[in-house]
Design a protein around this motif. Structure first.
Motif, mmCIF file in Angstrom:
data_model
loop_
_atom_site.group_PDB
_atom_site.id
_atom_site.type_symbol
_atom_site.label_atom_id
_atom_site.label_comp_id
_atom_site.label_asym_id
_atom_site.label_seq_id
_atom_site.Cartn_x
_atom_site.Cartn_y
_atom_site.Cartn_z
ATOM 1 N N GLU A 1 -2.725 6.918 9.879
ATOM 2 C CA GLU A 1 -4.142 6.661 10.094
ATOM 3 C C GLU A 1 -4.584 5.375 9.386
ATOM 4 O OE1 GLU A 1 -2.883 9.496 9.103
ATOM 5 O OE2 GLU A 1 -3.205 10.725 10.905
ATOM 6 N N THR A 2 -4.112 5.202 8.134
ATOM 7 C CA THR A 2 -4.449 3.986 7.390
ATOM 8 C C THR A 2 -3.859 2.757 8.072
ATOM 9 O OG1 THR A 2 -4.395 5.257 5.336
ATOM 10 C CG2 THR A 2 -4.369 2.858 5.140
ATOM 11 N N SER A 3 -2.638 2.915 8.554
ATOM 12 C CA SER A 3 -1.977 1.815 9.253
ATOM 13 C C SER A 3 -2.766 1.416 10.500
ATOM 14 C CB SER A 3 -0.557 2.218 9.644
ATOM 15 O OG SER A 3 0.082 1.176 10.338
ATOM 16 N N ASP A 4 -3.253 2.405 11.226
ATOM 17 C CA ASP A 4 -4.057 2.116 12.424
ATOM 18 C C ASP A 4 -5.361 1.418 12.055
ATOM 19 O OD1 ASP A 4 -2.149 3.254 14.019
ATOM 20 O OD2 ASP A 4 -3.145 5.210 14.183
ATOM 21 N N ALA A 5 -5.958 1.867 10.939
ATOM 22 C CA ALA A 5 -7.209 1.259 10.501
ATOM 23 C C ALA A 5 -7.001 -0.206 10.119
ATOM 24 C CB ALA A 5 -7.781 2.032 9.314
ATOM 25 N N ILE A 6 -5.880 -0.477 9.438
ATOM 26 C CA ILE A 6 -5.564 -1.862 9.064
ATOM 27 C C ILE A 6 -5.361 -2.703 10.312
ATOM 28 C CG2 ILE A 6 -3.853 -3.355 7.970
ATOM 29 C CD1 ILE A 6 -3.351 -1.074 5.967
ATOM 30 N N GLN A 7 -4.639 -2.123 11.276
ATOM 31 C CA GLN A 7 -4.386 -2.846 12.523
ATOM 32 C C GLN A 7 -5.681 -3.151 13.257
ATOM 33 O OE1 GLN A 7 -1.030 -1.662 15.101
ATOM 34 N NE2 GLN A 7 -2.506 -1.527 16.774
ATOM 35 N N ASP A 8 -6.590 -2.170 13.302
ATOM 36 C CA ASP A 8 -7.879 -2.389 13.962
ATOM 37 C C ASP A 8 -8.676 -3.486 13.274
ATOM 38 O OD1 ASP A 8 -7.301 -0.425 15.788
ATOM 39 O OD2 ASP A 8 -8.430 1.146 14.744
ATOM 40 N N PHE A 9 -8.622 -3.494 11.932
ATOM 41 C CA PHE A 9 -9.344 -4.504 11.172
ATOM 42 C C PHE A 9 -8.808 -5.900 11.479
ATOM 43 C CE2 PHE A 9 -9.481 -7.242 7.400
ATOM 44 C CZ PHE A 9 -10.849 -7.330 7.202
ATOM 45 N N VAL A 10 -7.478 -6.034 11.483
ATOM 46 C CA VAL A 10 -6.861 -7.336 11.749
ATOM 47 C C VAL A 10 -7.210 -7.824 13.145
ATOM 48 C CG1 VAL A 10 -4.663 -8.542 12.051
ATOM 49 C CG2 VAL A 10 -4.967 -6.967 10.123
ATOM 50 N N ILE B 1 0.863 -1.190 0.000
ATOM 51 C CA ILE B 1 0.000 0.000 0.000
ATOM 52 C C ILE B 1 0.896 1.236 0.000
ATOM 53 C CG2 ILE B 1 -1.960 1.137 1.125
ATOM 54 C CD1 ILE B 1 -2.470 -1.430 2.626
ATOM 55 N N PRO B 2 1.329 1.657 -1.178
ATOM 56 C CA PRO B 2 2.221 2.835 -1.259
ATOM 57 C C PRO B 2 1.563 4.069 -0.660
ATOM 58 C CG PRO B 2 2.154 1.660 -3.351
ATOM 59 C CD PRO B 2 1.065 1.086 -2.507
ATOM 60 N N GLY B 3 2.383 4.856 0.031
ATOM 61 C CA GLY B 3 1.885 6.111 0.598
ATOM 62 C C GLY B 3 0.967 5.907 1.782
ATOM 63 N N VAL B 4 1.057 4.765 2.452
ATOM 64 C CA VAL B 4 0.188 4.508 3.589
ATOM 65 C C VAL B 4 0.472 5.521 4.706
ATOM 66 C CG1 VAL B 4 1.806 2.838 4.628
ATOM 67 C CG2 VAL B 4 -0.612 2.750 5.214
#
Length: 239
Positions: free
Chosen positions: A34-43, A28-31
């Motif tokens: 906030e996006t990283s946190d969202a991915i972590q929450d999803f996982v 995910i280029p340019g992550v």
């Protein structure tokens, strides 16, 4: 307290966490943070609600919470994998499993007394089960053997062991009270259903022979147990 083991596991798994974290920017280029946190929450949400929850919920709904049926499910999985060695068993097939106690016991008795079972074996099985159901408590195998005879006892004991297991003291018990309810018909709804099912066939079926013990069978079992007790205390002579 195994705390050191927990620490070791944490260190070992953290390596994989770092690998995943470092790989995210490549996928995910340019992550952004906030996006990283969202991915972590999803996982994390996915890990807290694994597929096993769905499987357990599905099984519980299908079989009414009766986990006596676990043995049948295990057998079905083994049978599927044997016939399809290169395929994976989809546990969502749980919806196709038979449901409730009625189906569980019906399936088991069909396996215990399959089509072609002799009348003699069925009668011996009925007598064995009637004695255990009549006792309403664990009944010593030696008592049953004395009443039905050694040969008959040995012939049916193994067949009925799944539902009527032997205890460490040699007693014969039931795996669950519902076994007696199913056979004797304490549950009037279940009794009515079994009688109706048996009545649908013109020919005597395996179900008709084993799904329901008649009141006459239970009464005869009570007489046999009473006679045995009288013989033990010496009030009557053994035959």
């Amino acid at each position: 307290l195994h705390l050191q083991g927990i620490i070791n596991v944490k260190k070992a798994t953290h390596v994989h966490y770092e690998e995943i974290r470092s790989a995210i920017p490549a996928y995910i280029p340019g992550v952004t943070p906030e996006t990283s946190d969202a991915i972590q929450d999803f996982v994390i949400r996915q890990l807290k609600s694994p597929q096993t929850d769905f499987i357990v919920d599905s099984l519980a709904e299908t079989i009414g919470g009766v986990f006596l049926q676990a043995r049948l499910i295990e057998d079905e999985i083994k049978d599927f994998l044997k016939k399809n060695p290169n395929e994976k068993f989809d546990l969502r097939r749980a919806k196709a499993f038979s449901s409730g106690l009625d189906a569980y016991y019906k399936t088991n008795f069909q396996r215990i007394f399959p089509e072609g079972t002799t009348k003699e074996i069925r009668n011996e099985g009925d007598e064995f089960m009637a004695l255990v159901c009549s006792a309403q408590e664990p009944l010593l195998g030696t008592v049953i053997e004395k009443i039905v005879g050694e040969e008959a006892f040995e012939r049916v004991k193994g067949k009925l062991s799944l539902l009527f297991p032997s205890g460490s003291d040699g007693s014969i018990n039931t795996t669950h009270k519902s076994v007696v309810d199913y056979l004797v018909g304490d549950d009037e709804t279940m009794r009515k259903k079994v009688v109706e099912d048996c009545a649908e066939s013109d020919e005597p079926s395996v179900d008709e022979r084993v799904c329901l013990l008649s009141s006459e069978m239970i009464q005869a079992a009570h007489v046999q147990l009473c006679q045995y007790c009288l013989e033990v205390v010496g009030l009557i002579e053994s035959e």
